[in-house]
Design a protein around this motif. Structure first.
Motif, PDB file in Angstrom:
ATOM      1  N   TRP A  15      -3.619  10.250  -8.392  1.00 56.87           N
ATOM      2  CA  TRP A  15      -2.761   9.509  -7.478  1.00 56.87           C
ATOM      3  C   TRP A  15      -2.640  10.184  -6.115  1.00 56.87           C
ATOM      4  N   VAL A  16      -2.880  11.466  -6.042  1.00 59.01           N
ATOM      5  CA  VAL A  16      -2.914  12.130  -4.729  1.00 59.01           C
ATOM      6  C   VAL A  16      -4.048  11.532  -3.900  1.00 59.01           C
ATOM      7  N   LEU A  17      -5.221  11.368  -4.508  1.00 57.55           N
ATOM      8  CA  LEU A  17      -6.364  10.777  -3.805  1.00 57.55           C
ATOM      9  C   LEU A  17      -6.136   9.300  -3.502  1.00 57.55           C
ATOM     10  N   LEU A  50      -4.703   4.791   0.240  1.00 61.39           N
ATOM     11  CA  LEU A  50      -3.797   3.678   0.542  1.00 61.39           C
ATOM     12  C   LEU A  50      -3.046   3.905   1.859  1.00 61.39           C
ATOM     13  N   THR A  51      -2.694   5.145   2.138  1.00 61.59           N
ATOM     14  CA  THR A  51      -2.019   5.448   3.401  1.00 61.59           C
ATOM     15  C   THR A  51      -2.964   5.241   4.575  1.00 61.59           C
ATOM     16  N   MET A  52      -4.225   5.630   4.422  1.00 56.09           N
ATOM     17  CA  MET A  52      -5.212   5.402   5.480  1.00 56.09           C
ATOM     18  C   MET A  52      -5.411   3.904   5.726  1.00 56.09           C
ATOM     19  N   ILE A  53      -5.484   3.133   4.660  1.00 56.17           N
ATOM     20  CA  ILE A  53      -5.642   1.682   4.790  1.00 56.17           C
ATOM     21  C   ILE A  53      -4.425   1.080   5.484  1.00 56.17           C
ATOM     22  N   ALA A  54      -3.221   1.499   5.080  1.00 55.35           N
ATOM     23  CA  ALA A  54      -2.004   0.983   5.693  1.00 55.35           C
ATOM     24  C   ALA A  54      -1.960   1.320   7.175  1.00 55.35           C
ATOM     25  N   TYR A  55      -2.372   2.523   7.543  1.00 55.19           N
ATOM     26  CA  TYR A  55      -2.374   2.918   8.952  1.00 55.19           C
ATOM     27  C   TYR A  55      -3.348   2.079   9.776  1.00 55.19           C
ATOM     28  N   CYS A  87       0.827  -1.209   0.000  1.00 52.05           N
ATOM     29  CA  CYS A  87       0.000   0.000   0.000  1.00 52.05           C
ATOM     30  C   CYS A  87       0.860   1.257   0.000  1.00 52.05           C
ATOM     31  N   LEU A  88       1.957   1.225   0.721  1.00 53.45           N
ATOM     32  CA  LEU A  88       2.827   2.392   0.802  1.00 53.45           C
ATOM     33  C   LEU A  88       3.772   2.503  -0.391  1.00 53.45           C
TER      34      LEU A  88
END
Length: 88
Positions: free
Chosen positions: A57-59, A64-69, A23-24
């Protein structure tokens, strides 16, 4: 003295952590592979593909960062509970 050596408590690779890493890593790969989006067509409401692809890709990166967190928090809670500690 014990004859069995203690295993070091280092990082452990789990399937969940691989998903977090993917994801990251995905936004970096997408943005560094410039040849895949260095073009004008197709345009979207008059904006060339080169620009709207990057803004999309910004969105995607945010999601993806929220999911990874969230996955990381779940992994930390599970590891803490398995060790018998208090989960935050």
């Amino acid at each position: 003295m014990s004859d069995t050596p203690q295993a070091p408590a280092g990082p452990v690779v789990t399937p969940l952590r691989v998903v977090i890493a993917l994801c990251l890593l995905a936004p970096f790969v997408a943005m560094l592979w410039v040849g895949s989006y260095a073009k004008v067509d197709p345009t979207f409401i008059g904006i060339p593909f080169f620009y709207w692809y990057q803004m999309l890709w910004v969105l995607i990166s945010t999601a993806l960062t929220m999911i990874a967190y969230q996955l990381w928090r779940r992994d930390r809670r599970a590891r803490s509970a398995a060790k018998g500690g208090a989960a935050r």
